[in-house]
Motif scaffolding. Structure first.
Motif, PDB file in Angstrom:
ATOM      1  N   ARG A 738     -29.472 -35.700-101.363  1.00 12.95           N
ATOM      2  CA  ARG A 738     -30.292 -35.919-100.166  1.00 12.95           C
ATOM      3  C   ARG A 738     -31.451 -34.916-100.115  1.00 12.95           C
ATOM      4  N   THR A 742     -33.222 -38.328-102.087  1.00 13.55           N
ATOM      5  CA  THR A 742     -32.478 -39.587-102.154  1.00 13.55           C
ATOM      6  C   THR A 742     -32.294 -40.147-100.748  1.00 13.55           C
ATOM      7  N   SER A 743     -32.504 -41.439-100.620  1.00 17.13           N
ATOM      8  CA  SER A 743     -32.438 -42.062 -99.292  1.00 17.13           C
ATOM      9  C   SER A 743     -30.991 -42.281 -98.865  1.00 17.13           C
ATOM     10  N   ARG A 744     -30.799 -42.390 -97.552  1.00 14.13           N
ATOM     11  CA  ARG A 744     -29.479 -42.703 -97.020  1.00 14.13           C
ATOM     12  C   ARG A 744     -28.998 -44.063 -97.538  1.00 14.13           C
ATOM     13  N   ARG A 745     -29.930 -44.996 -97.649  1.00 12.62           N
ATOM     14  CA  ARG A 745     -29.570 -46.328 -98.115  1.00 12.62           C
ATOM     15  C   ARG A 745     -29.017 -46.286 -99.532  1.00 12.62           C
TER      16      ARG A 745
END
Length: 831
Positions: A738, A742-745
Motif C-alpha cells: 500500500r 498499490t490500490s485497495r482494489r
C-alpha cells in the motif's frame, strides 16, 4: 510445577483466546454445531428406543422373560395355564395390550389381572391402590392424566361405553406412555377390543435360583411356535431396528460436519500460532522447551473443544426436540409406545468427547508447523521452514492407507451387510481425504495455478498460497468434503426416493383405498369393520372390491411386516415377478415371498424351507422368491390373505381396494365411498397413496439433507478463517504494498483470487469424488433398504455444488475487505 503450568496457560493461551474473541467464538461455534448435530441425532433414536424401554420396564417390573404374541392378534389364553405349570415360573402375569386412537390421541390399552401385583412394577402399584374401583364400577377403567378424562366420566372405548373409575396421578402416569394409557381388568379389556380369550403378553418372574436360560428353553417348548419367548428388551431392540436407517444416515452426515470442523480448528490453531510467532520464537531462543509449548497449545484446543461441545450439546438438545417431529409418521407409529423426547445419557458425553478429540488432533497438526523448528526458523513465515513440508515416508504411507480405506469402502458397499453398508460412504470419503493428503503438493500447485489465471492479483495470491501448503490443503478439504457430501448423499437420497416411489407405483392402478390409517403409515390395524367391504361393493359404479392385510410380526429376534393379498386385487411390486404357479402355491399355504433383508437376517434363499411361527402353531413353508422391496422400517413377508387370516388368527382386512366400473363417474363414486365409510377411516385415491408414500420417504431424508447444508456453511467459515489468517500473516507485506502505491482494489482482488483458487479446486475435487461416492452410496443404500436403486446422476446436483461453492466463497469477503482497508502505518509497524 502445576502452578507454573497454569500461569503459562493462563497468560499465553487463555489470554490469547480472550484477546482474539472473534476467532475464539468462531472455533467454538463450529465445534458447537458438530456437538449439537451429534446430540440431536443420538436423541432422535434414543427417544424412540428409550420410550419403548421405559414403558417395558414400567409394565414388566422384575420380569425376567416375556411371552409375547407374534402379531398384534396375540395368542390363545389357554396357553397361560400351560405356562404357569412350567418349573421355575414363580409368577406369570397376563396382559392384553392394544393401541387405541390415532395420531395425537394415540394411547395404549392394558388389560391385566390380580397377578400384576407380583411384578413389582409401576403398573402393579397403581392397580393395587385403585383395584377396588375397577371391581365395583361396570366397564370401569383407569386412565392416565394425559387422556383428559375425569373420574366418573363415560366415554366410548372400542365397542364399549367405559366409565372412568379413577385417574392415575401425574407422577405415575408420566412413567406409563406419557400418561396416554388406559387400564382395565382383563375381561373388560377383552370385551373392549372384541378379543375374548386372547392375550398379547405374559410377564414371567423366575423362581429363586432358577436358570433363566433353561426356563426360556422350557417355555419355548411349551408355546410350540404359537408365541415368542424372549427377554423383555426384545421390544426395544425391534424399535431400534425401525429407526436404524435414519440413525445411520444422519450420523454419517453429522460425522462429515465434525470432520469439516476439525479442519477449521486446524486453521484456527494455525492462526493462533502465526500471531504468537514472535513470542514463541523468543521463548525458544531463551531456552524454552518444545514439550510444554505443544502441551499448552493442545490444552488450549481441548478447552475450545470442551466449551464448544458444552454449548453445542445444550443447543443439540433443543435441535433434537424439533427434529424428532420431522420423522415420518410410519416410523413413529410402528412402535407400541408414544415417543417421548429424551436425551440418552451417553449423548452429551460422547458429543463433547468427540469435539475435544477432534480439536486436540487438529491442534497437534498445527503445533508441528512451528514447535518442531529451530528458534531462528520460527521467525520465518509459515511455509518457508521445514515444518510445512510433508516427508516422503508420510506421503507414501498416506497414499497406501487411503487406498486401503477406499478399497474397504468399495468392499463394504458391494457386500450386502444390510444397514451397516451405509458405513461405506463415510469410509470412502475419509479415504479420499487421506489420499488428498498424500497429494498435498499437486493440490496446492493446482490452487496456485487457478489463482494465477486472474492476472497480477492472482500471481501475488499464488505466491501466498504456495507459502502455506498445509493450511491451504486443509481449507481445500473443507470445501471438498462439503461439496462431496452434497453431491454424493444428496444424489443418492434422490435416487433412493425415486426407487421407493417407483416400487409403489403399482398402487396407482387401484382407484381407491380404504384403510384405518393413512396408506403412507403402512396400515397394520385396527381391522376394518366386518360389513364395510359388502357396503362398498354395493355402491353403484364400483366394479371390483378386494381385501388386503398388513401386520407386524416377530420372526427370529427381528420384526417383519406381514402382507396378505387377495389374488388380482391389491397391487404390490413384491408380487410382480411371482409366477401364477407360485401364487397358487402361496394360496395353498406351501410358500411365501420375502424381502432381501429378511432372507439375509435368517440366512435363507429361494427354495429354502423356513419355520414360520404363528399363533396357530409353527408352519414350515418354502421361500418361493426373494424380492427387492422398500424395507426402511421392517422386512416384508408376503403370503396369501386367506392363509394369513388362518395362521395368524386375524380375520378381516386392514386395506380395501376399489376399482371403478367402466364408464363410471369417478367423482360420484368417490363421494359415495366417502359417505359409506365411517369418519375415522381414511379414504384416498391410488395416486394420492403413491404421492403420500413418496412424500413420507422424502421426509425421512430431510434431516440428513439439512445437516449436509450445515456442513457447507461450516466450510464457508473455514474459508473465511483461512483467508483471514492469510491477511494476518501478510499485514506488513500488504502495508508495504500500500505504501508503494498499490490500490485497495488490487489487494481486494488478491485475496479474492486466493479464495477462487481454493474454492474452485475444492469444488472440482468435490464433484469428482462426490460422483464416485454417489455410485457407492446408491449400492450401499440399496442394501440398507433391501431394494435395487438405479445410479442416476442429476444435473441439478451440479447446481447444488455451485450453490455450495458460492456459499463457501462468501467467506472470502470479510478478509478481502480487511486487507483492502488495512491502515498503512499500522501494518508496517507489525513485528
Amino acid at each position: 510445577m502445576i502452578r507454573a503450568a497454569w500461569d503459562r496457560l493462563r497468560l499465553f493461551n487463555i489470554g490469547e483466546l480472550l484477546a482474539h474473541r472473534a476467532r475464539t467464538i468462531m472455533a467454538m461455534v463450529v465445534m458447537g454445531v458438530s456437538a449439537g448435530l451429534l446430540v440431536s441425532v443420538f436423541s432422535i433414536s434414543g427417544s424412540i428406543t428409550g420410550s419403548v424401554d421405559k414403558l417395558t420396564r414400567s409394565l414388566g417390573g422384575k420380569a425376567a422373560l416375556e411371552v409375547s404374541g407374534i402379531t398384534d392378534a396375540g395368542f390363545d389364553q389357554s396357553l397361560l395355564q400351560q405356562i404357569r405349570t412350567v418349573p421355575g415360573v414363580e409368577t406369570a402375569a397376563p396382559m392384553l395390550r392394544q393401541s387405541i386412537g390415532a395420531d395425537a390421541d394415540r394411547a395404549l390399552l392394558i388389560g391385566v389381572d390380580q397377578s400384576i401385583a407380583q411384578l413389582g412394577s409401576d403398573l402393579g402399584g397403581t392397580l393395587k391402590d385403585q383395584a377396588g374401583k375397577l371391581l365395583t364400577v361396570p366397564n370401569g377403567v383407569l386412565v392416565g392424566s394425559a387422556m383428559g378424562h375425569r373420574e366418573g366420566e363415560r366415554f366410548q372405548l372400542g365397542t364399549v361405553t367405559a366409565t372412568v373409575a379413577g385417574v392415575i396421578d401425574d407422577a405415575t402416569a408420566a412413567k406409563l406412555n406419557g400418561g396416554h394409557i388406559v387400564f382395565a381388568l382383563l375381561p373388560v379389556a377383552q370385551k373392549i377390543t372384541g378379543r375374548a380369550g386372547h392375550l398379547d403378553s405374559v410377564q414371567i418372574v423366575a423362581a429363586p435360583n432358577t436358570d433363566v436360560g433353561q426356563l426360556r428353553s422350557d417355555l419355548t417348548a411349551v408355546v410350540a411356535g404359537r408365541a415368542v419367548v424372549a427377554d423383555p428388551d426384545l421390544r426395544t431392540a425391534q424399535a431400534g431396528g425401525a429407526i436404524m436407517l435414519v440413525r445411520f444416515s444422519t450420523l454419517a452426515s453429522s460425522a462429515a460436519a465434525l470432520i469439516v470442523s476439525t479442519f477449521l480448528i486446524y486453521n484456527a490453531m494455525s492462526m493462533a500460532v502465526a500471531q504468537r510467532r514472535p513470542t514463541l520464537s523468543l521463548l525458544r531462543a531463551m531456552g524454552g522447551k518444545r514439550g510444554p509449548m505443544v502441551r499448552d497449545l493442545l490444552a488450549e484446543a481441548a478447552l475450545l473443544g470442551l466449551l464448544g461441545g458444552l454449548v453445542g450439546a445444550i443447543i443439540g438438545i433443543f435441535m433434537g426436540r424439533t427434529a424428532i417431529h420431522q420423522l415420518p409418521a410410519a416410523i413413529v407409529n410402528s412402535v407400541e409406545s408414544r415417543t417421548e423426547y429424551e436425551v440418552p445419557g451417553y449423548a452429551v458425553p460422547v458429543a463433547i468427547a468427540a469435539c475435544v478429540l477432534a480439536s486436540v488432533a487438529a491442534a497437534a497438526l498445527a503445533a508441528r508447523q512451528v514447535y518442531k523448528v529451530a528458534p531462528i526458523e520460527a521467525l520465518a513465515p509459515v511455509g518457508v521452514g521445514t515444518a510445512d513440508q510433508v516427508s516422503p515416508l508420510l506421503r507414501w504411507s498416506a497414499a497406501v492407507l487411503g487406498l486401503v480405506m477406499v478399497g474397504g469402502g468399495i468392499a463394504v458397499a458391494e457386500v450386502d451387510l444390510g444397514r451397516y453398508s451405509i458405513g461405506a460412504i463415510s469410509l470412502s470419503i475419509a479415504g479420499s481425504v487421506v489420499l488428498c493428503f498424500a497429494a498435498t503438493g499437486p493440490i496446492v500447485r493446482a490452487v496456485a495455478a487457478v489463482a494465477g489465471l486472474f492476472g497480477a492479483p492472482g500471481a501475488l495470491g499464488a505466491t501466498t498460497i504456495e507459502r502455506a501448503p498445509r493450511r491451504v490443503w486443509a481449507t481445500v478439504m473443507t470445501v471438498m468434503i462439503g461439496i462431496t457430501a452434497i453431491v454424493a448423499m444428496g444424489n443418492a437420497s434422490r435416487n433412493m426416493v425415486s426407487a421407493a416411489t417407483d416400487s409403489f407405483e403399482g398402487l396407482g392402478r387401484t382407484d381407491v383405498f380404504v384403510s384405518p390409517t393413512a396408506m403412507e403409515q403402512f396400515p397394520t390395524g385396527p381391522l376394518l369393520p366386518a360389513d364395510l367391504k359388502a357396503k362398498l361393493a354395493a355402491i353403484p359404479g364400483v366394479g371390483g372390491v378386494g381385501s388386503a392385510q398388513m401386520a407386524f410380526a416377530t420372526l427370529g429376534r427381528g420384526r417383519v411386516m406381514l402382507q396378505g393379498y387377495e389374488d388380482g386385487v391389491a397391487r404390490t411390486s413384491a408380487l410382480d415377478d411371482v409366477s401364477k404357479a407360485d401364487q397358487a402355491r402361496m394360496a395353498a399355504g406351501e410358500g411365501i415371498v420375502i424381502s432381501r433383508d429378511v432372507a439375509r437376517s435368517l440366512g435363507v434363499d429361494e427354495g429354502s424351507e423356513l419355520a414360520l411361527p404363528t399363533p396357530s402353531g409353527e408352519h414350515r413353508v418354502k421361500v418361493l422368491r426373494v424380492v427387492p422391496y422398500f424395507s426402511a422400517i421392517a422386512g416384508v413377508v408376503v403370503l396369501d390373505l386367506d392363509i394369513m387370516r388362518q395362521w395368524y388368527q386375524r380375520p378381516g382386512e386392514t386395506i380395501i381396494g376399489i376399482d371403478f366400473a367402466p364408464g363410471a363417474d369417478p367423482a360420484a363414486v368417490m363421494a359415495a365411498v366417502r359417505a359409506a365409510v365411517p369418519g375415522d377411516i381414511h379414504v384416498s385415491t391410488g395416486r394420492q397413496a403413491v404421492d403420500a408414500i413418496s412424500s413420507s420417504v422424502q421426509q425421512g431424508t430431510a434431516i440428513s439433507a439439512a445437516i449436509l447444508w450445515i456442513v457447507v456453511l461450516v466450510a464457508t467459515v473455514a474459508l473465511l478463517n483461512t483467508l483471514m489468517l492469510s491477511v494476518l500473516e501478510r499485514r506488513r507485506e500488504l502495508g508495504v504494498l500500500r505504501a508503494m502505491g498499490t490500490s485497495r482494489r488490487f489487494l481486494l482482488r488478491t485475496v479474492l483470487t486466493e479464495a477462487a483458487g481454493i474454492g474452485l479446486t475444492g469444488a472440482a475435487l468435490g464433484l469428482a469424488i462426490g460422483s464416485a461416492v454417489h455410485y457407492l452410496a446408491t449400492v450401499a443404500l440399496g442394501h440398507a433398504i433391501a431394494m435395487d436403486i438405479a445410479y442416476r446422476p442429476s444435473p441439478l446436483l451440479v447446481l447444488y455444488a455451485v450453490i455450495a461453492l458460492g456459499l463457501a466463497l462468501l467467506g472470502a469477503i470479510p478478509p478481502a475487505l480487511r486487507a483492502a482497508r488495512l491502515p498503512i502505518v499500522e501494518a508496517i509497524a507489525v513485528d
